[in-house]
Design an enzyme around this catalytic site. Structure first.
Site, mmCIF file in Angstrom:
data_model
loop_
_atom_site.group_PDB
_atom_site.id
_atom_site.type_symbol
_atom_site.label_atom_id
_atom_site.label_comp_id
_atom_site.label_asym_id
_atom_site.label_seq_id
_atom_site.Cartn_x
_atom_site.Cartn_y
_atom_site.Cartn_z
ATOM 1 N N THR A 171 0.798 -1.235 0.000
ATOM 2 C CA THR A 171 0.000 0.000 0.000
ATOM 3 C C THR A 171 0.827 1.280 0.000
ATOM 4 O OG1 THR A 171 -1.541 1.289 1.366
ATOM 5 C CG2 THR A 171 -0.101 -0.198 2.520
ATOM 6 N N ASP A 181 -5.087 11.754 6.657
ATOM 7 C CA ASP A 181 -5.033 11.977 5.204
ATOM 8 C C ASP A 181 -3.883 12.920 4.841
ATOM 9 O OD1 ASP A 181 -7.000 10.465 4.010
ATOM 10 O OD2 ASP A 181 -8.537 12.029 4.079
ATOM 11 N N TYR A 192 -2.501 -0.169 9.812
ATOM 12 C CA TYR A 192 -2.729 -0.906 8.559
ATOM 13 C C TYR A 192 -1.455 -0.891 7.709
ATOM 14 C CZ TYR A 192 -3.945 -1.503 3.678
ATOM 15 O OH TYR A 192 -3.933 -1.897 2.370
HETATM 16 N N1 UDP Z 1 -12.645 11.514 0.459
HETATM 17 C C1 UDP Z 1 -13.596 12.499 0.715
HETATM 18 N N2 UDP Z 1 -14.851 12.093 1.105
HETATM 19 C C2 UDP Z 1 -15.209 10.774 1.242
HETATM 20 C C3 UDP Z 1 -14.224 9.796 0.961
HETATM 21 C C4 UDP Z 1 -12.959 10.192 0.574
HETATM 22 O O1 UDP Z 1 -13.317 13.692 0.608
HETATM 23 O O2 UDP Z 1 -16.360 10.492 1.618
HETATM 24 C C5 UDP Z 1 -11.286 11.915 0.052
HETATM 25 C C6 UDP Z 1 -10.211 11.470 1.039
HETATM 26 O O3 UDP Z 1 -10.003 12.454 2.025
HETATM 27 C C7 UDP Z 1 -9.003 11.289 0.126
HETATM 28 C C8 UDP Z 1 -9.612 10.895 -1.214
HETATM 29 O O4 UDP Z 1 -10.971 11.274 -1.151
HETATM 30 O O5 UDP Z 1 -8.330 12.503 -0.039
HETATM 31 C C9 UDP Z 1 -9.521 9.416 -1.480
HETATM 32 O O6 UDP Z 1 -10.015 8.728 -0.359
HETATM 33 P P1 UDP Z 1 -10.254 7.168 -0.364
HETATM 34 O O7 UDP Z 1 -10.864 6.805 0.961
HETATM 35 O O8 UDP Z 1 -11.003 6.776 -1.591
HETATM 36 O O9 UDP Z 1 -8.812 6.528 -0.501
HETATM 37 P P2 UDP Z 1 -7.477 6.724 0.390
HETATM 38 O O10 UDP Z 1 -6.726 7.843 -0.251
HETATM 39 O O11 UDP Z 1 -7.894 6.976 1.799
HETATM 40 O O12 UDP Z 1 -6.778 5.430 0.215
#
Ligand code: UDP
Length: 328
Positions: A119, A285, A143
């Site tokens: 990851t 994030d 994780y």
């Molecule tokens: N995100 C968001 N709202 C949501 C889900 C995700 O703004 O309901 C944003 C999240 O903060 C990140 C991006 O979308 O910047 C991708 O998130 P995701 O959970 O799909 O994947 P990750 O980057 O956490 O693996």
């Protein structure tokens, strides 16, 4: 492609797309999945499904009785960053136990090629963006730490037992099978693209954008969305080098997209407005995560076929429209 392959977690999102790719290439496939997050209906027709946990030695022995296997692909694991921040010990213990049981069985049964899902969460404090394979591994969560532990497990399995391992660090897996035979269905869904599409279709509440005050051009987080079929292709591409050496690759498109760009692409693809509100940042994030995938391109000739965001969103939309209830 001939021979039989074992895919743990083959009922999950990326795993089921790999099973499809293997079957289409002419291989035989056994799936080992406990179906806690995967779906029986996601296991493509033609694969044999064995229900059970990869951490259970007896179950894994039964799975190996279905061999001999050319190689083993290990997807079965807990995968949610946020959940791992609440249950760190469970994440590290379960993910490690599953991989350890599986790799031990590979040693016992003389299977010398193992591919694991790793990851981008290995890189919480990247020195350079895009992130290449020389970046220091500093996991962003339990994780990510569990995947770092798996990578170390494979290192020693190679050094001592000659089991060759491929560590594939996915950035943001997205999209769906271009032929429409598989798609994304997490319960609960936490990933941006399926949430955006369901919000657009009125199948769920408006999207909450997690923060618009990041140091990015439009203030929202930037991620590298990689098509699930391209990820599956990368798994097939590493089988040849694994005959002689272990490998690790960062898998993305090399191009990042902000949350607002994903919303815009979805509106363009669907012709529907995406309802959303701006919310608080989500813990853990990082502002930007983009992969440098030059190494796998240079060494194996792999490159993403569906790198365009509109294509990725388009395939996800087509599958969701055909399966509004997902796998039912
Ligand atoms: N995100 C968001 N709202 C949501 C889900 C995700 O703004 O309901 C944003 C999240 O903060 C990140 C991006 O979308 O910047 C991708 O998130 P995701 O959970 O799909 O994947 P990750 O980057 O956490 O693996």
């Amino acid at each position: 492609m001939s021979g039989r392959y074992l895919v743990t977690g083959g009922a999950g999102f990326v795993g089921s797309h790999l099973v499809l790719a293997l079957l289409r290439a002419g291989a035989s496939v056994t799936v080992l999945d406990d179906l806690t997050t995967g779906h029986e209906a996601a296991v493509p027709e033609g694969a044999r499904l064995l229900r059970g946990s990869v951490a259970d030695a007896g179950t894994v022995e039964r799975a190996f009785a279905d061999g001999p296997y050319e190689a083993v692909f290990h997807f079965a694991s807990l995968t949610l960053v946020g959940e791992s921040m609440r249950e760190p010990v469970r994440y590290m213990a379960e993910n490690f136990a599953g991989a350890a049981t599986l790799v031990q069985a590979c040693v016992t049964h003389g299977v010398n090629r193992v591919v694991i899902s790793s990851t981008a969460n290995l890189f919480a404090e990247p020195e350079r963006m895009p992130i290449d394979e020389d970046e220091a591994v500093i996991p962003g969560s339990p994780y990510g730490e569990s995947k770092a532990m798996l990578e170390r497990l494979l290192y020693w399995a190679d050094r001592i037992h000659g089991v060759r391992g491929a560590c594939l660090r996915y950035f943001n897996a997205a999209g769906a099978d271009p032929e429409g035979e598989a798609g994304e269905d997490h319960r609960p869904e936490t990933h941006l693209i399926p949430i955006v599409l369901d919000a657009a279709a009125g199948r769920r509440d408006p999207l909450t954008v997690f923060g618009d005050d990041y140091p990015t051009p439009d203030g929202t987080c930037i991620r590298d969305y990689i098509h699930v079929a391209d990820l599956a292709a990368a798994h097939l591409a590493v089988l040849e080098p694994l005959r002689s050496r272990s490998v690790r690759y960062n898998l993305g498109t090399g191009k990042g997209h902000s949350v607002r760009e994903v919303i815009a692409a979805s509106e363009q693809v669907t012709g529907l407005k995406v309802p959303y509100t701006i919310g608080k940042r989500r813990e853990g994030d990082p502002a930007v995560l983009v992969a440098a995938s030059r190494r796998i391109t240079d060494e194996l000739g792999w490159r993403p076929r569906y790198a365009d965001l509109a294509t990725i969103v388009g395939h996800a939309w087509a599958w969701r429209q055909a399966h509004p209830k997902g796998y039912g």
